[in-house]
Each structure stands twice: as C-alpha cells, then as structure tokens.
Enzyme design. Structure first.
Site, PDB file in Angstrom:
ATOM      1  N   ASP A  54      37.298  44.231  37.777  1.00 32.93           N
ATOM      2  CA  ASP A  54      36.192  43.401  38.259  1.00 32.93           C
ATOM      3  C   ASP A  54      35.294  42.900  37.121  1.00 32.93           C
ATOM      4  OD1 ASP A  54      34.701  42.063  40.174  1.00 32.93           O
ATOM      5  OD2 ASP A  54      34.663  43.756  41.527  1.00 32.93           O
ATOM      6  N   ASP A  92      33.039  35.367  45.951  1.00 30.44           N
ATOM      7  CA  ASP A  92      33.611  36.233  46.994  1.00 30.44           C
ATOM      8  C   ASP A  92      33.800  35.502  48.315  1.00 30.44           C
ATOM      9  OD1 ASP A  92      33.574  38.254  45.186  1.00 30.44           O
ATOM     10  OD2 ASP A  92      31.897  39.343  46.092  1.00 30.44           O
TER      11      ASP A  92
END
Ligand SMILES: *[C@@H]1O[C@H](CO)[C@@H](O)[C@H](O)[C@H]1NC(C)=O
Ligand SMILES: *[C@@H]1O[C@H](CO)[C@@H](O)[C@H](O)[C@H]1NC(C)=O
Ligand SMILES: *[C@@H]1O[C@H](CO)[C@@H](O)[C@H](O)[C@H]1NC(C)=O
Length: 431
Positions: A153, A214
C-alpha cells in the site's frame, strides 16, 4: 478491413512489447488474478477463523470457476512493534494465533493461495508497521511464510518515497524476486493517477498497480474509476494489469450498495478491463437464497473466460451514443437523454472479440429522463468491414443470437444494466 487489420496488428505489437520487455514476468499470473480480499466488507475486523472459513468457501464454491487467492488486507499484524530480536513483523497473536504460515499452508492444502498486505511507507493505512526501511526482512519473512500475493500500500510515505515511488517499490520488488522469485504476485497501491503515473513504470516491477483512488459500492465510484482507466488499455497485457480496485459485487457497506444490474455491469467491465478480480463480499454465505444473484454474477463461466482470455488484452471504449444535453456531472438537462457505451476486447481465438454494451444513463437509476434502450453495434465502428458475417452470442444469457452483417441490435437494456457478447466470424485476419 484495413482498419481492423491495423488495430489488430497494433495490438499484437503491444502484446509483444509487454511480454518481452516490460512486464514483471515471474512465471505466475499471465491472466488477471482471481480471488477475494478482506478489506471491502470486513476492513480491520479480521481473524484466523474468518480466513479459514473463507478458504473453505472458496474451495467448495469458487475454486472450480478459477478463484484462487484469499488475500488478507490491513490489520493482520501486531500494531505496536516488530519482533525485537529478528525485526520481523509479528502476526497479531490474538487474532492470528497460529500465524500466517499456518494459513498459507492451509490454503495450499486446498489447492488455493494466500495473499498478505504491507505498505511501502512507515505504517500501513490503519497505522500498523509498514515495510519502509525493512524491505529486506519483510521480503524474507513473506517468503518464509510462503504467501503468494503481496498488496503493497501507499500510506505514511515520506517525501523521498513520494518523489521517487518507483525506486522504493522497485527495491521491495527486487527483494521479493531475490527471496521468493517465482511465486509471488506483487500489487502496488498508488492512489491517484496524477501523482506518479504508475502505469508508466509499474509494469517493470509489479504484476498490477492501482490506477485510481479507492472504490466504494456506489455507481458513481464505479463510473469514475472506469473513466480514469479508459486511456490506460495499452499498459495492460500478460502478467501486467491496471488495477481499478477490488470488486464491490454484493458488498453492502452503507450508505452505498450496487443494485443487481449495477453489480453485473461492474463485474462485466472489470473483466473487460483485465482487472484483477478480487471479490469483496462474504463468500461464506454465497449459497444463501437472498445472495443467489451475486453467485450467478461472479460464477458466470462465459464472462469469466473474457477476463481470463489468453490474449490478455484490456478492452477499449470504442464509441458511445450520447443524445441530449448533459451538465458537467452527467445529469440530463434536456427533456430526455440516452447514454450508452460500447467496449471491445480482442480475444485469443482468431477473429473473435468480446463486446460489452451498457446503459450508462444518469447517476440516479430512477432518473425518468433515461429509459431502457436497445443499442446498435455497428461493424464499422468496431473497425470491421460491413459485409463481414459475425455470429453473436450473449454471454450473460448463454444464448446464440444468430449470424449478422453490418450491425447487431441489442434487446432493450435497462439503465445501468449491461450486455456482453462474443462476436466471431471469418474474413478478417489478425497478424
Ligand atoms: C464513493 O465514491 C464516490 C466517487 O468518488 C464519492 O463521491 C463518494 O463520496 C464516495 N462515498 C463514500 C461513502 O465514500
Ligand atoms: C447537474 O444537474 C444535477 C441534477 O439537476 C445537479 O444535481 C448537479 O448539481 C448539476 N451539476 C452541475 C455541475 O451543474
Ligand atoms: C426527447 O427529447 C427530444 C428533444 O430533446 C424530443 O424531440 C423527443 O420528443 C423526446 N422524446 C420523448 C420520448 O420525450
């Protein structure tokens, strides 16, 4: 015919380039990975039992359709510290008492794979230890645990990482190659196209890379991400995929939830986009009567075959039919409007393409200014000769529609719903 040949020759060249000079080909994952990830529904509420039950569910319900990966997302490790002696990350002793290697072994015993999560920066997005300054030990640890997939990430990254993300991701990628060369799929999470254009460098060091912010389970989010991925088709190929983020089919996370039609469209388009297909729903409950619709979507073998096609090409938006006037947020400002998009993905079988048509309509599915519409799929707009005879098959309905020339007119498609066809014929050649 010439334009078709040109398009296809160009595709072949890109395929060649991606395969031999760019892609991070570590011998696994020629086609987009299929599996599940804990984040979209469970977020930090994860533990060993959930993962074991999910592995069991994948084994009994989804493995036969190609789903393989059970990926643990953020929040799996001890939050406070690494091992003071070895410096390794420590699986949370309460939630993962038998550790990650145990789960990887368990997945492998069922013929499945296990994925794990870390961060290229100091901490993960939820504040757990990240891999910055620990790329070497973490790559070794993940290799020791025999995990098969790493989602890396992009949170708590310092200015140095922000300035040269390829360098830091590249270091982790090199360590992974060194310790666990041929088994691990690497997925990079880079939020925001504008930041660093990951598609320009990530194919050399990873199998997939996030291209947008996202996703969430709203139609608006699906469309926004779809639009941002439109121009990126040329960066996708064998072992190398744009990642428009994980699936939201039957992921009920208030305030949003996709309708059944929207879920079908989302799934179809992610197959067309060569996206990793990582389910986000609770697959343990897939056989519940009220979730049958979701199972029908994610287990349609003819649709999955488009995602897993060995030619491994990302679809392009070929044309749209947009009638009426729209404002900047896509709302119809005339008395009625039509907005339909036609996407094409070349398939391995020569002279076969997949064509997806969806009724984009307005953001609000109940907007009365949009109606169910049929659409014309026009050979010329696909880059094909008009007199070409194509057999058309509806992959959602599993039905052959017959053989057509010049164009094919779909049945009426409800707002936010989709059709997916395979179209094949003879008379055009792919070099
Ligand atoms: C979901 O994504 C859309 C599109 O980016 C955004 O407008 C919306 O605020 C998001 N909703 C939630 C609940 O995060
Ligand atoms: C477009 O129209 C919709 C519906 O009337 C409205 O909610 C929205 O704010 C408008 N957007 C812009 C950018 O004008
Ligand atoms: C749709 O709008 C157009 C003009 O914008 C108009 O000519 C047509 O009659 C309308 N159709 C319906 C069904 O309202």
């Amino acid at each position: 015919m010439r334009s078709a040949t040109l398009i296809l020759a160009e595709l072949a060249l890109i395929l060649f380039t991606l395969t031999f000079t760019r892609a991070y080909n570590n011998g696994v994952g020629r086609a987009p990975p299929m599996g599940w990830n804990s984040w979209n529904l469970f977020a930090c509420d994860i533990n060993e039992q959930l993962i074991i039950e999910t592995i069991d569910a994948m084994d009994s319900k989804l493995k036969k359709f190609g789903y393989q990966y059970v990926n643990i997302d953020d929040c799996w490790s001890l939050k406070s510290n690494r091992d003071p002696v070895t410096n390794e990350m420590i699986p949370d002793p309460v939630r993962f008492p038998r550790g990650i290697k145990f789960l990887a072994d368990y997945a492998h015993s069922k013929g499945l794979k296990l994925g794990i999560y870390s961060d290229v920066g100091d901490k993960t997005c939820q504040g757990y230890p990240g891999s910055a300054n620990h790329y070497e030990i973490d790559a070794k640890t993940f290799a020791k645990w025999e995990v098969d997939y790493l989602k890396l990430d992009w949170c708590f990254v310092d200015d140095a990482i922000k300035a040269e993300p390829w360098k830091y991701y590249g270091r982790m990628s090199a360590r992974i190659k060194q310790y666990w060369s041929s088994h691990l799929l690497l997925n990079l999470q880079l939020v925001g196209l504008g930041v660093s254009k990951p598609h320009e460098w990530a194919p050399k060091i990873a199998n997939s890379w996030r291209t947008t912010g996202d996703i969430n389970s709203s139609w608006k989010s699906v469309l926004e991400i779809l639009d941002l991925n439109k121009p990126l088709w040329k960066y996708s190929g064998p072992y190398a995929f744009n990642d428009p983020d994980m699936l939201e089919v039957e992921v009920d996370r208030p305030p949003n939830k996709l309708t059944i039609d929207e879920s079908r469209t989302h799934f179809t388009l992610w197959c067309m986009l060569n996206s990793p297909l990582l389910l986000g729903n609770d697959i343990r409950r897939l056989d519940d009567q009220d979730r049958k619709w979701a199972k029908d979507i994610i287990t349609n073998e003819e649709v999955i075959a488009v995602s897993q096609d060995p030619f491994v090409k990302q679809a392009q938006l070929l044309y749209e039919t947009k009638v009426g006037t729209f404002n900047q947020s896509g709302a119809c400002t005339s008395s009625n409007c039509t907005w339909i998009e036609v996407w094409m993905k070349p398939l391995q079988k020569t002279q076969t393409i997949a064509v997806a048509v969806y009724n984009r309509a307005g953001l609000n599915i109940k907007d009365p200014k949009f109606k169910a519409e049929s659409a014309n799929i026009i050979w010329k707009s696909l880059g094909l000769e008009e007199d070409l005879k194509l057999s058309v098959r509806d992959l959602w309905a599993h039905s052959d529609k017959g053989s057509f020339q010049k164009e094919y007119t779909t049945d009426k498609i409800a707002p936010h719903d989709v059709r997916l066809y395979s179209m094949s014929g003879s008379g055009w050649n792919r070099k």
